[in-house]
Every structure is written in structure tokens, then in C-alpha cells.
Design a protein around this motif. Structure first.
Motif, PDB file in Angstrom:
ATOM      1  N   GLY A   1       0.801  -1.220   0.000  1.00  0.00           N
ATOM      2  CA  GLY A   1       0.000   0.000   0.000  1.00  0.00           C
ATOM      3  C   GLY A   1       0.831   1.265   0.000  1.00  0.00           C
ATOM      4  N   ALA A   2       2.160   1.128  -0.072  1.00  0.00           N
ATOM      5  CA  ALA A   2       3.033   2.307  -0.089  1.00  0.00           C
ATOM      6  C   ALA A   2       2.885   3.106  -1.381  1.00  0.00           C
ATOM      7  N   THR A   3       2.394   2.463  -2.448  1.00  0.00           N
ATOM      8  CA  THR A   3       2.157   3.144  -3.722  1.00  0.00           C
ATOM      9  C   THR A   3       0.761   2.779  -4.228  1.00  0.00           C
ATOM     10  N   GLN A   4       0.392   3.377  -5.343  1.00  0.00           N
ATOM     11  CA  GLN A   4      -0.858   3.030  -6.007  1.00  0.00           C
ATOM     12  C   GLN A   4      -0.607   2.071  -7.180  1.00  0.00           C
ATOM     13  N   LEU A   5       0.561   1.425  -7.182  1.00  0.00           N
ATOM     14  CA  LEU A   5       0.957   0.568  -8.299  1.00  0.00           C
ATOM     15  C   LEU A   5       0.998  -0.904  -7.938  1.00  0.00           C
ATOM     16  N   GLY A   6       0.392  -1.276  -6.821  1.00  0.00           N
ATOM     17  CA  GLY A   6       0.360  -2.681  -6.470  1.00  0.00           C
ATOM     18  C   GLY A   6       1.708  -3.196  -6.011  1.00  0.00           C
ATOM     19  N   HIS A   7       1.897  -4.524  -6.135  1.00  0.00           N
ATOM     20  CA  HIS A   7       3.087  -5.164  -5.576  1.00  0.00           C
ATOM     21  C   HIS A   7       4.391  -4.660  -6.193  1.00  0.00           C
ATOM     22  N   ARG A   8       4.389  -4.331  -7.495  1.00  0.00           N
ATOM     23  CA  ARG A   8       5.644  -3.884  -8.114  1.00  0.00           C
ATOM     24  C   ARG A   8       6.108  -2.558  -7.506  1.00  0.00           C
ATOM     25  N   GLY A   9       5.213  -1.597  -7.428  1.00  0.00           N
ATOM     26  CA  GLY A   9       5.575  -0.312  -6.840  1.00  0.00           C
ATOM     27  C   GLY A   9       5.956  -0.445  -5.379  1.00  0.00           C
ATOM     28  N   ASP A  10       5.210  -1.257  -4.640  1.00  0.00           N
ATOM     29  CA  ASP A  10       5.501  -1.440  -3.215  1.00  0.00           C
ATOM     30  C   ASP A  10       6.841  -2.138  -3.007  1.00  0.00           C
ATOM     31  N   ALA A  11       7.162  -3.092  -3.884  1.00  0.00           N
ATOM     32  CA  ALA A  11       8.451  -3.778  -3.781  1.00  0.00           C
ATOM     33  C   ALA A  11       9.610  -2.828  -4.066  1.00  0.00           C
ATOM     34  N   MET A  12       9.380  -1.833  -4.938  1.00  0.00           N
ATOM     35  CA  MET A  12      10.419  -0.843  -5.208  1.00  0.00           C
ATOM     36  C   MET A  12      10.645   0.031  -3.970  1.00  0.00           C
ATOM     37  N   VAL A  13       9.589   0.325  -3.233  1.00  0.00           N
ATOM     38  CA  VAL A  13       9.736   1.061  -1.970  1.00  0.00           C
ATOM     39  C   VAL A  13      10.542   0.225  -0.983  1.00  0.00           C
ATOM     40  N   ALA A  14      10.300  -1.081  -0.970  1.00  0.00           N
ATOM     41  CA  ALA A  14      11.069  -1.972  -0.103  1.00  0.00           C
ATOM     42  C   ALA A  14      12.547  -1.964  -0.491  1.00  0.00           C
ATOM     43  N   PHE A  15      12.818  -1.953  -1.797  1.00  0.00           N
ATOM     44  CA  PHE A  15      14.205  -1.905  -2.252  1.00  0.00           C
ATOM     45  C   PHE A  15      14.870  -0.594  -1.825  1.00  0.00           C
ATOM     46  N   ASP A  16      14.139   0.498  -1.924  1.00  0.00           N
ATOM     47  CA  ASP A  16      14.673   1.784  -1.475  1.00  0.00           C
ATOM     48  C   ASP A  16      15.013   1.729   0.012  1.00  0.00           C
ATOM     49  N   TRP A  17      14.152   1.086   0.802  1.00  0.00           N
ATOM     50  CA  TRP A  17      14.446   0.904   2.234  1.00  0.00           C
ATOM     51  C   TRP A  17      15.745   0.119   2.413  1.00  0.00           C
ATOM     52  N   THR A  18      15.936  -0.916   1.609  1.00  0.00           N
ATOM     53  CA  THR A  18      17.164  -1.711   1.678  1.00  0.00           C
ATOM     54  C   THR A  18      18.393  -0.844   1.440  1.00  0.00           C
ATOM     55  N   VAL A  19      18.337  -0.002   0.415  1.00  0.00           N
ATOM     56  CA  VAL A  19      19.450   0.902   0.118  1.00  0.00           C
ATOM     57  C   VAL A  19      19.728   1.799   1.319  1.00  0.00           C
ATOM     58  N   GLY A  20      18.682   2.324   1.922  1.00  0.00           N
ATOM     59  CA  GLY A  20      18.845   3.170   3.097  1.00  0.00           C
ATOM     60  C   GLY A  20      19.512   2.445   4.251  1.00  0.00           C
ATOM     61  N   GLN A  21      19.148   1.181   4.461  1.00  0.00           N
ATOM     62  CA  GLN A  21      19.742   0.407   5.554  1.00  0.00           C
ATOM     63  C   GLN A  21      21.230   0.146   5.329  1.00  0.00           C
ATOM     64  N   ILE A  22      21.609  -0.125   4.095  1.00  0.00           N
ATOM     65  CA  ILE A  22      23.030  -0.334   3.795  1.00  0.00           C
ATOM     66  C   ILE A  22      23.814   0.957   4.010  1.00  0.00           C
ATOM     67  N   MET A  23      23.260   2.078   3.576  1.00  0.00           N
ATOM     68  CA  MET A  23      23.944   3.359   3.777  1.00  0.00           C
ATOM     69  C   MET A  23      24.054   3.692   5.268  1.00  0.00           C
ATOM     70  N   ARG A  24      23.049   3.356   6.046  1.00  0.00           N
ATOM     71  CA  ARG A  24      23.108   3.603   7.496  1.00  0.00           C
ATOM     72  C   ARG A  24      24.185   2.753   8.152  1.00  0.00           C
ATOM     73  N   ALA A  25      24.347   1.522   7.672  1.00  0.00           N
ATOM     74  CA  ALA A  25      25.399   0.663   8.212  1.00  0.00           C
ATOM     75  C   ALA A  25      26.778   1.242   7.921  1.00  0.00           C
TER      76      ALA A  25
END
Length: 513
Positions: free
Chosen positions: A287-311
Motif C-alpha cells: 500500500g506504499a504506492t498506487q501501483l500494487g506489488h511492483r511499486g511497493d516492492a520498489m519502496v522496499a528496495f529503497d528501504w534496503t538501500v537506506g539500511q546499507i547506507m546507514r550501516a
């Protein structure tokens, strides 16, 4: 051959090699099916990607950056070997494929090891594991694989998330393996119907077992966790991954690796499974986007990038770490699973929807620009000034460019398609390659803004239309709708000749410098 060498844009830059004390860590964050405009800074409006956008604002964002091919396995092969995939007949691999990269070839991790680095791969592999002609034993030491081509540590999806076996592999062993529930992998149901192993539904005859969503295009063999897969598997119930926590598991692995090796130079190849099918993001992203699972999975990937940068920030590694963000090929919407993406991104709704390829034509599987022109960001605060670069660059050139940076000499018979474009990668020049090859089921050649596409009849996926010979001016027609060959026949013939020289010659390093 001399006429092509004379076209070299980059002389050998002596003195750029860093000293041992200055060696930067290198982290490649590799997306899966991420299109050029799947990130906000490249035009996405409907998918928020604040962490990737921040990475781009702090680094160099390339508008003409490419993977080498429009499909995943070939691009990964080329990036890690410096060889264009067609030279090794590298194609998208089935679940039981042996190791694609010969163990005696120079690879990117071997290059870094020569320079004193610790090396690791975490994430999707899809380059095969095992020996040709020998059935891989998933219940013992699973090899040869990443460790045999230069990685010191690996934590993998052995193939992809839409293929069996649906287990994690740490180095040579399946994680949480239960010897009382042996794992078998095969092409047919009969191959895996072994006594004593957990049996999973066959999606072709038991479609109601696909409880997450329905799938087709061969993604309906063994049904694992309610999702149909490519290939058949039995056993390994205790080792099965949880679809919705794969990103979390990979982030934890990356954090642990960075922490453990923070006091020595390291090379981390982090290959995310997002946003590859089957798309089933964690509920916190749904539900992070209006594009269903593909858009939401891209938001998840962005979160992953953020976590690596924080580490990296946590362990004070930000300044002298090169972080590269890119993708293995362009976007795909309908890829075998009825996850809602196709409806949301249908042609009828494209005006208000999301176009992951931006102005470029095509995406995954296609020879057009959208197939290989992908997000391409390099951040290294100690050396690279933030900005935007129009330089034409390619992942296949990581080998030669990092070799030059680290002072490692490339043998003439290794990485023959990798060219040193370190000045462009570092932002010291906005001029990249004059010539570059793009690959799908055939080849194309870029000459600055000109693009020549050779004729080809794709054999897979089924139903692909024949590709006609054509010449395109990307400045005038970025959507590649107009064939300029009738107006510029000499240009088309010249580019065709260069492409044929490259195909039969000694590699791009000697042919299209």
C-alpha cells in the motif's frame, strides 16, 4: 583493427591508482528489473525512493548508464567477468544450471582479492552452481559456485526467487538443512518424487494451491509458500525462505558483513531480489504506492538501500566507500504472475500511470534502450563531486576501470570487453564511450547518439516479433520509432561493419575503443 583502435577516447591514465592506505571499500547494490525511471530522481512520481535519490544527490548520476544486456544472467555474467555475454553463450539460466563462469577466468572479486580486499556476495545469484553434467547435491557441499570464482563469503538465493530451490545458501551449505528431509531439484515432477522428502503441489495440475496469486508462463511448477515456481523441488521444508522477509534477511546479512570487515578493505556485491517476480513485499510496504506489488516492492528496495547506507555511516565508512547503484536490466510488468501490476500499468492507464522506462522504448528482454538503460549512480565522497553526467558508461567496464584504480594489470586475454573509463566514473570527464554494445536476443551498437540494431528472430520468450535491421537517432527519436537507415545508409553500413568486427574479433577493448 588499427582503424578501430584509433577511435580511443581515453589514453592510459598513469598515476590514478590509489595507495594501499587509500583503498576504498566498494559496494555494488544491484537491482533486479529496475527501470531508469523507477527512481524519483530519474522521473518517478508514483514511487517514493528517498534513499536512492539521496544517494544520487550525493554522488554522480549517469543519464546514459547501461547494463550490458536486457536480461539478468547475461548482465551479471558480463559485470563480473568483463566479457560480453554472447561470447560465452550466456543466457537466462534454469534452476538446475551448473556454474556459468569458468573457475579459471579472472573475475571482479578475484581482481579485488589481488588488491588485498575481502570479497562477498549477498543476494540473488542466478549464475549457476555445480559442475556441468553432474547433478548438484543440495544436501551436501553445494559447489562450485561463488567461492570458486573469487568470493570469500556468500549468502544467496541460489537461482532467483521465482525458481527452485527456495532455500538460502551460505557458502557451500543450505541454511537450516534437515538431513531427514533431503532436497531434490529437477525439471519434472517425477525427478523430485523421492521417498522421505516433503512433496509440494504441482501448479500445473493443482492451481488452487497457488493461494497468493495465480501464475503462468512456466511459473507454475512446484508451488512453494502458495506461489508457483519455475522447476520442481521436494524436501527442505525447514529451510524454505519466507517470501516477505527476504529483504530483511539480506539487510541483516549485509550489516553483519560490513561490521565484521569494517577494519579492512572489502568488496560487497549486494544483489537484491526486489523487484523481480514473484512480487510479494512485506506487509509494512504493501500500500506504499498506487501501483500494487511492483511499486511497493520498489519502496522496499529503497528501504534496503537506506539500511546499507546507514550501516556504512554507523561504522564511519561513508567517506571512503564507493557505492554503485544500478540494475541488471530494464523493467518488466507482466512476467508470469497475476500480481496486479499489468492492470495498473496497462496501456489505457499509462497517461496517469508509471512508465519505468521514461522516454526510452522497451524494457526487459528487448534490444531497445529501455532494456539496458538503467539507473546508474556512483557515490564516493572522498573523490567524486556530486552531479549529473551524460557520459555513456557500461557495467562491463567495472573490471578494467577498477583494475586501473587499484593498480592491477589486466592480462590481454582476460576481460576483453572491459575498457578503462575511470575518468568518467569519477566525474573527471563527462565524455564516456563513443561505441558501446547492447545485447538482448541479438546485438545493437551505439555510436554516441546513433544506434544500429541487427535483424534477429527471437527464439524466446515465445511470441516475440522479429527484429528488423534499423538505425536510430536517439537525439531526434528517443522512442526508436523511426528507422533512419534509408536516410543514412552509409552510417548504417559502417556501424554494421564495426559490430561484425567486434563479434568476430578480440573483444571491445581492441575493436571499439
Amino acid at each position: 583493427m588499427k582503424m578501430f583502435r584509433s577511435l580511443a577516447l581515453f589514453p592510459l591514465f598513469i598515476g590514478l591508482a590509489v595507495s594501499a592506505a587509500q583503498r576504498p571499500n566498494v559496494v555494488i547494490i544491484y537491482g533486479d528489473d529496475v527501470g531508469f525511471a523507477d527512481i524519483g530522481i530519474n522521473g518517478s512520481v508514483m514511487i517514493p525512493t528517498p534513499n536512492i535519490d539521496q544517494l544520487a544527490l550525493e554522488g554522480l548520476n549517469f543519464t546514459d548508464g547501461h547494463c550490458s544486456a536486457a536480461t539478468c544472467t547475461p548482465s551479471r555474467f558480463s559485470m563480473l567477468t568483463g566479457l560480453l555475454a554472447f561470447r560465452h553463450n550466456a543466457r537466462v539460466l534454469p534452476p538446475d544450471a551448473p556454474l556459468l563462469i569458468p573457475t579459471d577466468k579472472l573475475t571482479l572479486p578475484k581482481l579485488f582479492k589481488q588488491a588485498g580486499y575481502h570479497t562477498a556476495v549477498i543476494g540473488k545469484w542466478h549464475l549457476g552452481i555445480g559442475t556441468p553434467g553432474v547433478q548438484t547435491d543440495w544436501n551436501g557441499d553445494v559447489k562450485p559456485g561463488p567461492l570458486e570464482i573469487g568470493f570469500d563469503y556468500s549468502f544467496l538465493l541460489p537461482s532467483t526467487n521465482d525458481r527452485v530451490p527456495c532455500v538460502y545458501l551460505r557458502n557451500h551449505r543450505v541454511v537450516n538443512h534437515d538431513p531427514n528431509d533431503p532436497i531434490h531439484v529437477g525439471k519434472t515432477l517425477n525427478d523430485v518424487q523421492k521417498p522421505g522428502s516433503t512433496q509440494y503441489p504441482d501448479g500445473r495440475t493443482n492451481r488452487e494451491s497457488m493461494t497468493v496469486y495465480q501464475s503462468t508462463h512456466g511459473h507454475n511448477d512446484s508451488v512453494i509458500n502458495g506461489i508457483g515456481r519455475i522447476g520442481y523441488m521436494s524436501g527442505g521444508k525447514a529451510a524454505l525462505w519466507d517470501e516477505q522477509t527476504i529483504s530483511d534477511v539480506f539487510v541483516d546479512e549485509a550489516h553483519a558483513y560490513i561490521k565484521e570487515h569494517r577494519k579492512e578493505p572489502f568488496f560487497l556485491y549486494f544483489a537484491s531480489q526486489d523487484i523481480h517476480v514473484p512480487r510479494y513485499p512485506h506487509p509494512r510496504f504493501q500500500g506504499a504506492t498506487q501501483l500494487g506489488h511492483r511499486g511497493d516492492a520498489m519502496v522496499a528496495f529503497d528501504w534496503t538501500v537506506g539500511q546499507i547506507m546507514r550501516a556504512l555511516k554507523k561504522y564511519d565508512l561513508e567517506q571512503n566507500t564507493i557505492v554503485i547503484f544500478s540494475s541488471d536490466n530494464g523493467p518488466v510488468y507482466d512476467d508470469g504472475y497475476a500480481d496486479g501490476t499489468t492492470v495498473l500499468c496497462s496501456q489505457e492507464e499509462s497517461d496517469r500511470g508509471h512508465d519505468a522506462s521514461s522516454v526510452w522504448r522497451g524494457g526487459k528482454y528487448q534490444i531497445y534502450e529501455g532494456g539496458t538503460r538503467v539507473p546508474f549512480i556512483i557515490r564516493w565522497p572522498a573523490k567524486i563531486k556530486p552531479g549529473l553526467s551524460p557520459a555513456m558508461v557500461n557495467q562491463v567496464d567495472f573490471m578494467a576501470s577498477f583494475a586501473h584504480l587499484l593498480g592491477v594489470e589486466l592480462p590481454e586475454n582476460e576481460a576483453i570487453d572491459s575498457r578503462n573509463i575511470l575518468p568518467a566514473f569519477l566525474g573527471e570527464t563527462k565524455v564516456g564511450h563513443q561505441y558501446m554494445v547492447e545485447e538482448s536476443f541479438g546485438l545493437a551498437l551505439r555510436d554516441r547518439h546513433w544506434k544500429y540494431i541487427e535483424p534477429v528472430q527471437p527464439k524466446w520468450p515465445q511470441g516475440r516479433d522479429p527484429i528488423e535491421e534499423s538505425l536510430h537517432d536517439l537525439n531526434a527519436d528517443p522512442a526508436e520509432q523511426v528507422n533512419f537507415a534509408p536516410l543514412h545508409p552509409e552510417k548504417a553500413e559502417n556501424m554494421k561493419a564495426i559490430l561484425n568486427k567486434l563479434r568476430t574479433g578480440t573483444g571491445a577493448r581492441g575493436t571499439i575503443q
